[in-house]
Motif scaffolding. Structure first.
Motif, PDB file in Angstrom:
ATOM      1  N   LEU A 108     -43.835  -4.631  42.315  1.00  0.00           N
ATOM      2  CA  LEU A 108     -42.411  -4.707  42.028  1.00  0.00           C
ATOM      3  C   LEU A 108     -41.890  -6.104  42.344  1.00  0.00           C
ATOM      4  O   LEU A 108     -42.313  -6.724  43.333  1.00  0.00           O
ATOM      5  CB  LEU A 108     -41.640  -3.682  42.861  1.00  0.00           C
ATOM      6  CG  LEU A 108     -41.797  -2.219  42.438  1.00  0.00           C
ATOM      7  CD1 LEU A 108     -41.182  -1.315  43.494  1.00  0.00           C
ATOM      8  CD2 LEU A 108     -41.150  -1.972  41.102  1.00  0.00           C
TER       9      LEU A 108
ATOM     10  N   TYR B  31     -38.713   3.878  41.770  1.00  0.00           N
ATOM     11  CA  TYR B  31     -39.393   2.800  41.057  1.00  0.00           C
ATOM     12  C   TYR B  31     -38.689   2.495  39.731  1.00  0.00           C
ATOM     13  O   TYR B  31     -38.476   1.330  39.374  1.00  0.00           O
ATOM     14  CB  TYR B  31     -40.844   3.179  40.778  1.00  0.00           C
ATOM     15  CG  TYR B  31     -41.761   3.191  41.989  1.00  0.00           C
ATOM     16  CD1 TYR B  31     -41.496   2.420  43.109  1.00  0.00           C
ATOM     17  CD2 TYR B  31     -42.919   3.975  41.996  1.00  0.00           C
ATOM     18  CE1 TYR B  31     -42.345   2.432  44.207  1.00  0.00           C
ATOM     19  CE2 TYR B  31     -43.778   3.995  43.089  1.00  0.00           C
ATOM     20  CZ  TYR B  31     -43.488   3.224  44.192  1.00  0.00           C
ATOM     21  OH  TYR B  31     -44.326   3.227  45.274  1.00  0.00           O
TER      22      TYR B  31
ATOM     23  N   TYR C  52     -35.418   0.747  40.297  1.00  0.00           N
ATOM     24  CA  TYR C  52     -35.663  -0.628  40.727  1.00  0.00           C
ATOM     25  C   TYR C  52     -35.948  -1.524  39.521  1.00  0.00           C
ATOM     26  O   TYR C  52     -35.387  -2.622  39.399  1.00  0.00           O
ATOM     27  CB  TYR C  52     -36.856  -0.633  41.688  1.00  0.00           C
ATOM     28  CG  TYR C  52     -37.040  -1.907  42.492  1.00  0.00           C
ATOM     29  CD1 TYR C  52     -36.817  -1.920  43.857  1.00  0.00           C
ATOM     30  CD2 TYR C  52     -37.452  -3.085  41.892  1.00  0.00           C
ATOM     31  CE1 TYR C  52     -36.995  -3.074  44.613  1.00  0.00           C
ATOM     32  CE2 TYR C  52     -37.627  -4.246  42.630  1.00  0.00           C
ATOM     33  CZ  TYR C  52     -37.407  -4.233  43.980  1.00  0.00           C
ATOM     34  OH  TYR C  52     -37.581  -5.382  44.710  1.00  0.00           O
ATOM     35  N   LEU C  53     -36.811  -1.058  38.612  1.00  0.00           N
ATOM     36  CA  LEU C  53     -37.135  -1.855  37.423  1.00  0.00           C
ATOM     37  C   LEU C  53     -35.893  -2.088  36.568  1.00  0.00           C
ATOM     38  O   LEU C  53     -35.647  -3.195  36.087  1.00  0.00           O
ATOM     39  CB  LEU C  53     -38.214  -1.148  36.604  1.00  0.00           C
ATOM     40  CG  LEU C  53     -39.601  -1.039  37.253  1.00  0.00           C
ATOM     41  CD1 LEU C  53     -40.522  -0.196  36.383  1.00  0.00           C
ATOM     42  CD2 LEU C  53     -40.213  -2.418  37.473  1.00  0.00           C
TER      43      LEU C  53
END
Length: 641
Positions: A51, A114, A117-118
């Motif tokens: 990430l 996740y 976050y992206l």
């Protein structure tokens, strides 16, 4: 595949254990079988994707083209080898897994975080967040063995599949990706700009503005306005400008930083915060969350480390706030990757307005180079203008500038010899005869709802791993023994991790070191001076050979630092200026203890407010001085480091 992956990740600086290698060997083929079966054998798969601005890695991201929209399509896949799992009581975000000691995060919650976050940080999906979906594939489990985890109402970013749902998983994959090609979806993801989205900034602004209780005064407000002026000038396309905000401990640097972060995020500016301290950054991430149990932790990515900007595009951020900038390193490094230019130049280059907040006297590691003059020189090389603000106010140490001057003279960091402490009604200072007495007095304040910590010079060995589930009592002085603060982020139960030693009430049971105390404050501070700084013939001299700090005594294959004397003195400057209301000192060296008693002759029998009868040298506080002190505390030390 496991061998190739391990080699790549080791080169990138990760430690790869046998359990992780087994996971690749078992889980990746299970996913590949599904892809081949539905005609997606050529689909691009990004394995162990790191990430942005994080050490976390996603097991797999599948990248291709959506069969209906013909737009990019990304699928975050978390692979679990669990054969069974169930919710931990009524807490739906944690689960228990057989043969695993600690509770685990619900895989659906993990995948959803996740995906968020992206979408928050990769510009390639800002205008199409629906491109990112997520699944957790438990390829050794059946639905019945993980029934607690499966929720039909879960979002598109938190689906769960098991081995008895093969047909459903196949159909899902076929509906996400076209078999006619992958386009350049993977390349676009890997090459995407990295910066916070407007949605994330709006969310962070709400959280931060709701949490903020700082009031900026005098030079603090001047510094704030200079940054805002530089932002306006940058928006007008005028010459780039660096703002340097210099001040001692407790002068309000971090109050300025957090206020800027909140207000700039609220205004929709692309802004980020960075520091060089794991403990400091971790605590700010926790502070910024309105709900500490919120698993997505969306404000977390706004708080970065200096090394996180190695590859970012020039001027890709409106404002970068570099807090604790005295911790800037010579070069950034992540694993085997080392920055091509000095770290300070990376930080100046990445932002239209780089802001540096620092204290020249808080450099405590040999590889830390952050100083006002160094930043000015770097800006000059890059032909960037510089504005400097010096903060003279004192919001720690009871608002007593006299105490900070006394500490600097004591440690030989200012011109002139040490001199007796003549008392200050706003700050309590005492020398205690033993660590037992120090602990007794501070525990009383802790029990009354105030904060207290004991810290020490790094003069005792540090056992990093718990022994039988307990921290080792490494700091031993006579019959008194205490453990150092926990090492790392997986401490025994009931013990805060190193990042939260200074802010978690349970931190009182351990002795803090410089690396966990720096950047923080508490009401009452106890400082144990070790044999690395002692009085000989009437003056303090350093003894680096008595230190146990690898940064001072040198690591294998590295030279010992030439400025060890200054690093040791700066260390004690930091430790002695953590307290808001008072500080107790004890030296393990007899000559040093006697010297300190001559400088601070007033005995300390108990701690508390002035009316509690704390012993000190000096006249009685006037009503006016008491009123001023009261106002300071009522504003909750409006500016803090």
């Amino acid at each position: 595949m496991g061998i190739d992956l391990a080699a790549h990740l080791i080169r990138a600086g990760y430690r790869i254990g046998p359990q992780e290698r087994r996971a690749w060997d078992n889980s990746l083929p299970a996913l590949a079988e599904h892809l081949v079966r539905v005609g997606l054998g050529d689909l691009d798969a990004l394995v162990e994707y790191q990430l942005p601005r994080s050490d976390s890695r996603i097991d797999v991201i599948l990248a291709g083209i959506h069969p209906t929209t013909a737009r990019e399509s990304y699928l975050v896949v978390e692979l679990k080898q669990w054969s069974a799992a169930r919710r931990l009581d009524d807490v739906e975000k944690l689960v228990t897994v057989p043969m695993m000691r600690d509770p685990q995060l619900h895989p659906g919650v993990q995948v959803e975080a996740y995906c968020t976050y992206l979408a928050d940080f990769l510009a390639v999906v800002w205008d199409w967040p629906e491109a990112v979906h997520g699944v957790a594939y438990l390829h050794n489990a059946v639905s019945a063995s993980v029934a607690d985890l499966i929720d039909p109402g879960r979002s598109r970013q938190a689906l769960i599949y098991t081995t008895d749902r093969v047909a459903r998983f196949d159909a899902y994959l076929a509906g996400r990706f076209s078999t006619r090609g992958t386009g350049d979806a993977a390349d676009r993801l890997l090459g995407s700009g990295i910066r916070p989205s407007r949605q994330l900034l709006a969310h962070a602004a709400d959280d931060l503005r709701g949490r903020r209780h700082f009031v900026l005064l005098d030079a603090q407000r001047t510094a704030y306005e200079l940054v805002m002026r530089a932002v306006r000038r940058a928006q007008q396309g005028r010459r780039k400008q660096v703002v340097i905000i210099s001040g001692g401990p407790g002068s309000g640097k971090s109050a300025i930083a957090l206020t800027l972060l909140a207000d700039l995020a609220h205004a929709g500016r692309i802004v980020a915060h960075a520091s060089g301290s794991k403990a400091f950054t971790g605590s700010l991430r926790r502070y910024a969350r309105t709900d500490p149990r919120e698993p997505l932790r969306r404000t977390k990515p706004l708080f970065n480390f200096f090394r996180d900007f190695m590859t970012d595009e020039r001027d890709s951020i409106d404002v970068l706030i570099c807090d604790e900038a005295h911790r800037i390193r010579t070069r950034s490094n992540r694993g085997s990757v080392v920055g091509e230019v000095p770290q300070v130049e990376e930080l100046i280059a990445v932002a239209k307005v780089p802001v540096f907040l620092l204290d020249d006297h808080q450099v405590v590691r040999p590889n830390e180079v952050g100083r006002v003059e160094m930043i000015k020189e770097a800006a000059g090389r890059m032909h960037v203008d510089v504005e400097i603000v010096t903060l003279d106010a004192q919001f720690r140490c009871g608002g007593s500038p006299g105490y900070e001057r006394w500490v600097e003279h004591l440690l030989g960091l200012a011109d002139g010899k040490p001199y007796p402490w003549d008392g200050d009604d706003r700050f309590r200072l005492g020398v205690v005869g033993s660590p037992e007495r120090m602990e007794e007095l501070l525990r009383q304040r802790q029990a009354d709802g105030e904060t207290a910590r004991i810290s020490a010079g790094f003069c005792w060995e540090w056992t990093h791993q718990p022994v039988n589930g307990r921290l080792a009592n490494d700091v031993r002085i006579g019959s008194w023994a205490k453990p150092w603060n926990a090492y790392g982020n997986r401490p025994p139960r009931g013990i805060p991790s190193s990042s939260y030693w200074a802010t978690d009430p349970a931190g009182f049971g351990q002795v803090g070191c410089i690396y966990t105390a720096q950047g923080f404050e508490y009401d009452w501070s106890g400082v144990i001076m070790g044999p690395d700084l002692v009085v000989r013939n009437g003056r303090l001299v350093s003894q680096p050979g008595e230190s146990k700090d690898p940064e001072i005594i040198g690591r294998p294959g590295r030279r010992k630092p030439e400025n060890a004397d200054l690093l040791i003195r700066n260390t004690y400057k930091v430790l002695l200026t953590r307290g808001l209301r008072g500080c107790l000192i004890h030296s393990v060296d007899e000559e040093t203890q006697a010297f300190l008693k001559r400088l601070v002759p007033a005995p300390v029998d108990r701690l508390g407010n002035a009316q509690d009868g704390v012993y000190r040298v000096g006249g009685r506080a006037t009503a006016e001085r008491e009123a001023k002190a009261s106002v300071r505390y009522q504003t909750e030390t409006a500016g803090r480091e």
